[in-house]
Motif scaffolding. Sequence first.
Motif, PDB file in Angstrom:
ATOM      1  N   UNK A  19       0.823  -1.207   0.000  1.00 17.49           N
ATOM      2  CA  UNK A  19       0.000   0.000   0.000  1.00 17.49           C
ATOM      3  C   UNK A  19       0.856   1.254   0.000  1.00 17.49           C
ATOM      4  N   UNK A  20       2.121   1.126  -0.435  1.00 18.74           N
ATOM      5  CA  UNK A  20       3.003   2.303  -0.464  1.00 18.74           C
ATOM      6  C   UNK A  20       3.573   2.605   0.909  1.00 18.74           C
ATOM      7  N   UNK A  21       4.384   3.662   0.999  1.00 23.01           N
ATOM      8  CA  UNK A  21       4.992   4.019   2.291  1.00 23.01           C
ATOM      9  C   UNK A  21       3.936   4.493   3.293  1.00 23.01           C
ATOM     10  N   UNK A  22       4.144   4.173   4.566  1.00 22.27           N
ATOM     11  CA  UNK A  22       3.168   4.559   5.602  1.00 22.27           C
ATOM     12  C   UNK A  22       3.213   6.060   5.839  1.00 22.27           C
ATOM     13  N   UNK A  23       2.024   6.614   5.983  1.00 21.83           N
ATOM     14  CA  UNK A  23       1.903   8.067   6.085  1.00 21.83           C
ATOM     15  C   UNK A  23       2.396   8.603   7.435  1.00 21.83           C
ATOM     16  N   UNK A  24       2.007   7.948   8.519  1.00 17.42           N
ATOM     17  CA  UNK A  24       2.374   8.455   9.853  1.00 17.42           C
ATOM     18  C   UNK A  24       3.788   8.003  10.231  1.00 17.42           C
ATOM     19  N   UNK A  25       4.075   6.714  10.098  1.00 15.41           N
ATOM     20  CA  UNK A  25       5.443   6.227  10.262  1.00 15.41           C
ATOM     21  C   UNK A  25       5.803   5.715  11.637  1.00 15.41           C
ATOM     22  N   UNK A  26       5.050   6.043  12.679  1.00 20.82           N
ATOM     23  CA  UNK A  26       5.278   5.419  13.982  1.00 20.82           C
ATOM     24  C   UNK A  26       3.945   4.838  14.482  1.00 20.82           C
ATOM     25  N   UNK A  27       4.054   3.859  15.379  1.00 18.97           N
ATOM     26  CA  UNK A  27       2.889   3.069  15.746  1.00 18.97           C
ATOM     27  C   UNK A  27       1.822   3.894  16.463  1.00 18.97           C
ATOM     28  N   UNK A  28       0.631   3.272  16.543  1.00 20.18           N
ATOM     29  CA  UNK A  28      -0.522   3.959  17.125  1.00 20.18           C
ATOM     30  C   UNK A  28      -0.306   4.333  18.591  1.00 20.18           C
ATOM     31  N   UNK A  29      -0.989   5.358  18.997  1.00 16.65           N
ATOM     32  CA  UNK A  29      -1.128   5.715  20.418  1.00 16.65           C
ATOM     33  C   UNK A  29      -1.957   4.606  21.075  1.00 16.65           C
ATOM     34  N   UNK A  30      -1.534   4.141  22.262  1.00 15.31           N
ATOM     35  CA  UNK A  30      -2.324   3.106  22.959  1.00 15.31           C
ATOM     36  C   UNK A  30      -2.854   3.662  24.281  1.00 15.31           C
ATOM     37  N   UNK A  31      -4.150   3.453  24.478  1.00 11.35           N
ATOM     38  CA  UNK A  31      -4.832   3.956  25.666  1.00 11.35           C
ATOM     39  C   UNK A  31      -5.553   2.786  26.335  1.00 11.35           C
ATOM     40  N   UNK A  32      -5.417   2.650  27.647  1.00 13.73           N
ATOM     41  CA  UNK A  32      -6.140   1.591  28.359  1.00 13.73           C
ATOM     42  C   UNK A  32      -7.364   2.159  29.070  1.00 13.73           C
ATOM     43  N   UNK A  33      -8.493   1.483  28.864  1.00 14.30           N
ATOM     44  CA  UNK A  33      -9.743   1.873  29.520  1.00 14.30           C
ATOM     45  C   UNK A  33     -10.162   0.799  30.521  1.00 14.30           C
ATOM     46  N   UNK A  34      -9.165   0.096  31.088  1.00 13.90           N
ATOM     47  CA  UNK A  34      -9.465  -1.024  31.979  1.00 13.90           C
ATOM     48  C   UNK A  34      -9.830  -0.574  33.389  1.00 13.90           C
ATOM     49  N   UNK A  35      -9.330   0.598  33.793  1.00 13.13           N
ATOM     50  CA  UNK A  35      -9.610   1.027  35.169  1.00 13.13           C
ATOM     51  C   UNK A  35     -10.519   2.248  35.177  1.00 13.13           C
ATOM     52  N   UNK A  36     -10.636   2.887  36.342  1.00 14.76           N
ATOM     53  CA  UNK A  36     -11.445   4.102  36.417  1.00 14.76           C
ATOM     54  C   UNK A  36     -10.753   5.248  35.709  1.00 14.76           C
ATOM     55  N   UNK A  37      -9.399   5.216  35.796  1.00 13.41           N
ATOM     56  CA  UNK A  37      -8.638   6.261  35.096  1.00 13.41           C
ATOM     57  C   UNK A  37      -8.250   5.756  33.716  1.00 13.41           C
ATOM     58  N   UNK A  38      -8.045   6.699  32.797  1.00 12.32           N
ATOM     59  CA  UNK A  38      -7.578   6.314  31.464  1.00 12.32           C
ATOM     60  C   UNK A  38      -6.061   6.397  31.455  1.00 12.32           C
ATOM     61  N   UNK A  39      -5.408   5.319  30.997  1.00 11.42           N
ATOM     62  CA  UNK A  39      -3.949   5.291  30.970  1.00 11.42           C
ATOM     63  C   UNK A  39      -3.423   5.340  29.548  1.00 11.42           C
ATOM     64  N   UNK A  40      -2.412   6.180  29.352  1.00 10.71           N
ATOM     65  CA  UNK A  40      -1.736   6.272  28.061  1.00 10.71           C
ATOM     66  C   UNK A  40      -0.533   5.332  28.118  1.00 10.71           C
ATOM     67  N   UNK A  41      -0.575   4.235  27.333  1.00 14.35           N
ATOM     68  CA  UNK A  41       0.476   3.207  27.414  1.00 14.35           C
ATOM     69  C   UNK A  41       1.575   3.407  26.377  1.00 14.35           C
ATOM     70  N   UNK A  42       1.230   4.033  25.240  1.00 15.95           N
ATOM     71  CA  UNK A  42       2.254   4.264  24.215  1.00 15.95           C
ATOM     72  C   UNK A  42       1.952   5.579  23.519  1.00 15.95           C
ATOM     73  N   UNK A  43       2.985   6.389  23.315  1.00 11.72           N
ATOM     74  CA  UNK A  43       2.827   7.663  22.612  1.00 11.72           C
ATOM     75  C   UNK A  43       2.760   7.413  21.111  1.00 11.72           C
ATOM     76  N   UNK A  44       1.972   8.208  20.417  1.00  9.85           N
ATOM     77  CA  UNK A  44       1.867   8.071  18.964  1.00  9.85           C
ATOM     78  C   UNK A  44       1.412   9.386  18.376  1.00  9.85           C
ATOM     79  N   UNK A  45       0.889   9.307  17.177  1.00  5.21           N
ATOM     80  CA  UNK A  45       0.469  10.510  16.449  1.00  5.21           C
ATOM     81  C   UNK A  45      -0.611  11.290  17.210  1.00  5.21           C
TER      82      UNK A  45
END
Length: 319
Positions: free
Chosen positions: A165-191
């Motif tokens: 599909x050609x070169x990737x537009x963003x180039x780094x992996x997705x932002x990951x957010x956990x909704x498992x607890x009462x607070x929202x946790x940011x597990x990985x930084x991304x676009x």
Amino acid sequence: MQAQCLTEVSKATALLQQGGLVAIPTETVYGLAANGLDAIAVARIFEAKKRPFFDPLILHVGSLEQAQGLSSRWPEKAQQLAQAFWPGPLTLVVPKSEHVPDLVSSSLPSVGLRMPKHPLTLSLLQSLEFPLAAPSANPFGYVSPTTAQHVLDQLGNAIEAVLDGGPCEVGIESTIVSLMGDEIHLLRLGKISQEELERVVGPVQRQLSVKGAVQAPGQLEQHYSPFCQLYLLEPGQEVPIWEAESAYVPFSNPTASAWPQDHLLALSQSGDLNEAAAKVFSILRQLDTLGFKKAWIELAPNQGLGLAINDRLRRAAAR
Ligand code: TXA
Ligand code: MG
């Protein structure tokens, strides 16, 4: 046998329906996909990547309803985030449904879900009756692939095909957010930045690296590493003088350096963060293909997407 390079979705659909491994383009990086509900197909992903089983996989979906069906509880905030950012570079970690094989979630009670934005992969997902488990299509611990050729270079013998599909537009992996607890946790930084998330769902806590149990290998201190040894420079910090077999990767403006041109690889010509994110993994790979043993890399400005780029560079440089 060498993997086929496909440009047609229908062939990828057929291979995946037969339990095959197909690398797929996404807006972030190429993924190594298999039927996410078929534990045998999923086991082949781990084998091809030499990935440890403690590292859970993301399931990629073609619709919001499919995502909801893969979770045992779909939080209101997951709905808000999915509506705001899907299809796009955001992975939501939610309670998993019993349909999700334990191998996908590494026996965690949660599952990571994402609807990618690349048009070929979206139509592929919509042509299938199951979600696609897909980690980045690189050997475990190495740099993520942002072109079909990167995938073929390293996993060409271990998979059936790559959908180009050609070169990737963003180039780094997705932002990951956990909704498992009462607070929202940011597990990985991304676009998608913390600020953008907070505008939609309110406060988000950063949990990028944890002591003890690692929830996401993106949280491992060392990851994304080329064989070339990397040395980080703070923005604007002076680079040591040139030595044989070494490279200099300034963030921008390579012409201002006294280093020989063939030892210079700028992250961005114009100092643009989007361009630098799209190029960073290609440049880390080039350091290896060009045979450099050492490289000095200037970190990006510490703001916006620069935070995610620097997160990858710090982990790539860790030993
Ligand atoms: O942009 C992306 O997310 C790419 C493309 C292909 O979609 N995928 C990707 O997958 O980066 P991977 O496997 O290389 O990284 C996924 C990260 C891993 O660090 C994994 O540990 C974490 O997501 N992860 C997956 N499921 C999780 C879960 N249930 N809880 C916490 N972390 C999870
Ligand atoms: Mg990865």
